[in-house]
Design an enzyme around this catalytic site. Structure first.
Site, PDB file in Angstrom:
ATOM      1  N   HIS A 159       0.866  -1.185   0.000  1.00 25.08           N
ATOM      2  CA  HIS A 159       0.000   0.000   0.000  1.00 25.08           C
ATOM      3  C   HIS A 159       0.898   1.228   0.000  1.00 25.08           C
ATOM      4  O   HIS A 159       1.722   1.405   0.899  1.00 25.08           O
ATOM      5  CB  HIS A 159      -0.926   0.028   1.207  1.00 25.08           C
ATOM      6  N   CYS A 160       0.732   2.076  -1.003  1.00 21.25           N
ATOM      7  CA  CYS A 160       1.579   3.266  -1.141  1.00 21.25           C
ATOM      8  C   CYS A 160       0.767   4.514  -0.802  1.00 21.25           C
ATOM      9  O   CYS A 160      -0.196   4.837  -1.505  1.00 21.25           O
ATOM     10  CB  CYS A 160       2.119   3.364  -2.571  1.00 21.25           C
ATOM     11  N   PRO A 161       1.117   5.239   0.265  1.00 19.41           N
ATOM     12  CA  PRO A 161       0.357   6.444   0.607  1.00 19.41           C
ATOM     13  C   PRO A 161       0.518   7.557  -0.420  1.00 19.41           C
ATOM     14  O   PRO A 161      -0.366   8.414  -0.529  1.00 19.41           O
ATOM     15  CB  PRO A 161       0.943   6.850   1.967  1.00 19.41           C
ATOM     16  N   ASN A 165      -3.348   4.396  -2.538  1.00 24.83           N
ATOM     17  CA  ASN A 165      -3.971   3.168  -3.012  1.00 24.83           C
ATOM     18  C   ASN A 165      -3.006   2.003  -2.821  1.00 24.83           C
ATOM     19  O   ASN A 165      -1.801   2.201  -2.623  1.00 24.83           O
ATOM     20  CB  ASN A 165      -4.334   3.286  -4.490  1.00 24.83           C
TER      21      ASN A 165
END
Length: 308
Positions: A159-161, A165
């Site tokens: 999960h990449c802030p 997403n």
């Protein structure tokens, strides 16, 4: 509680949904049917702030390159060529960012662990299936639950802030393009900053920019720091993503040292499965498959999506 002929593995030993549970069995099929008509958006405060910061930093870089370095230049073709290249890279980077952020990464429908759905799977005797106790869905192979998206994601990498997403099965190609275009635009900005410093040192500082010398120096130094940080981060992420694709192994699977139970698609086969089709310039295009639709928000309690 478990239908005969197969086994249901549940870490928390939750039973299948019953008729009294708050889940409509028709909602799962309908949600899958209109999944293509839904724009995915995660309402996470930290992720939204990081996504806005990403856009602001790219806009700042474009402002410095265009108005501080290129427009004051006396070389017309130098300004035109570099301006077109940098702005094209910026547009492609932001477009890839949007596609990564607004594309369903491969979410498994919530609450599909019903007896009816189990019977429709036509499982073989002794076959083991897994149910996620958090979103109450049947987990496909290589799916993992994301605590931020609150969904199980197929082939979840992480999960990449910064894109607000998960990076998963359906949006990994856009994340790879985003990191690539940000890295390229960062390198281009650093080269232009170096040339601008040389030009200002050799000539008069008042003539190399329309801004005062102190303001020009501050803007260029901040852009250099931004370019170095962006290039370092995105270059590393681009390399790890390409390595994961070529080895058909997500970051979560690598960290957990999971033994592959699937048939691996190595090197070019893995690249083809992510980017689609044989190698072509379409691999570099973040607009492939994009269809413009009217955006409206559906009032859905606890739902992370915007519908279109």
């Amino acid at each position: 509680m478990q239908p005969a002929g197969h086994r249901l593995r549940d870490i928390e030993h939750h039973p299948l949904l019953t008729d009294n549970d708050n889940y409509d069995s028709t909602s799962s099929s309908s949600s899958e049917a209109d999944m293509a008509d839904r724009v995915w958006f995660i309402r996470d405060g930290c992720g939204m702030v990081c996504a806005v910061m990403t856009w602001l930093l790219v806009v700042y870089a474009d402002f410095v390159v265009t108005f501080v370095m290129l427009l004051p230049s006396k070389d017309f073709w130098y300004s035109v060529v570099n301006g077109v290249i940098f702005n094209c890279l910026a547009v492609l980077a932001l477009s890839s960012h949007l596609r990564t952020m607004l594309t369903d990464p491969g979410a498994v429908p919530k609450g599909n662990a019903t007896k009816e759905y189990m019977q429709s799977l036509q499982l073989k005797p002794g076959e083991v299936i897994y149910k996620c106790p958090k979103c109450c869905c049947i987990k496909p192979e290589r799916a993992h639950h994301c605590s931020i998206c609150k969904r199980c994601i197929r082939k979840m990498d992480h999960h990449c802030p910064w894109v607000n997403n998960c990076v998963g099965e359906k949006n990994q190609r856009f994340f790879v393009l985003f990191t690539m275009y940000i890295a390229l635009s960062s390198v281009h900005a650093l080269i232009l900053c170096g040339l601008q410093f040389i030009s200002c040192v050799r000539g008069q500082w008042t003539e190399c920019s329309d801004f005062s010398p102190p303001i020009t120096v501050i803007l260029l130094i901040f852009l250099c720091l931004e370019g170095l940080l962006f290039f370092t981060f995105t270059a590393v992420m681009f390399g790890t993503q390409i390595h994961s694709i070529c080895n058909d192994e997500t970051e979560i699977e690598r960290l957990k040292s999971e033994k592959p139970t699937w048939e691996r698609r190595l090197r070019w086969e893995g690249m083809k499965s992510v980017f689609g089709g044989p190698p072509s310039l379409l691999w570099m295009n973040p607009f492939v498959g994009f269809q413009f639709r009217r955006l409206r928000m559906r009032s859905r309690k606890g739902g992370p999506e915007f519908s279109v």
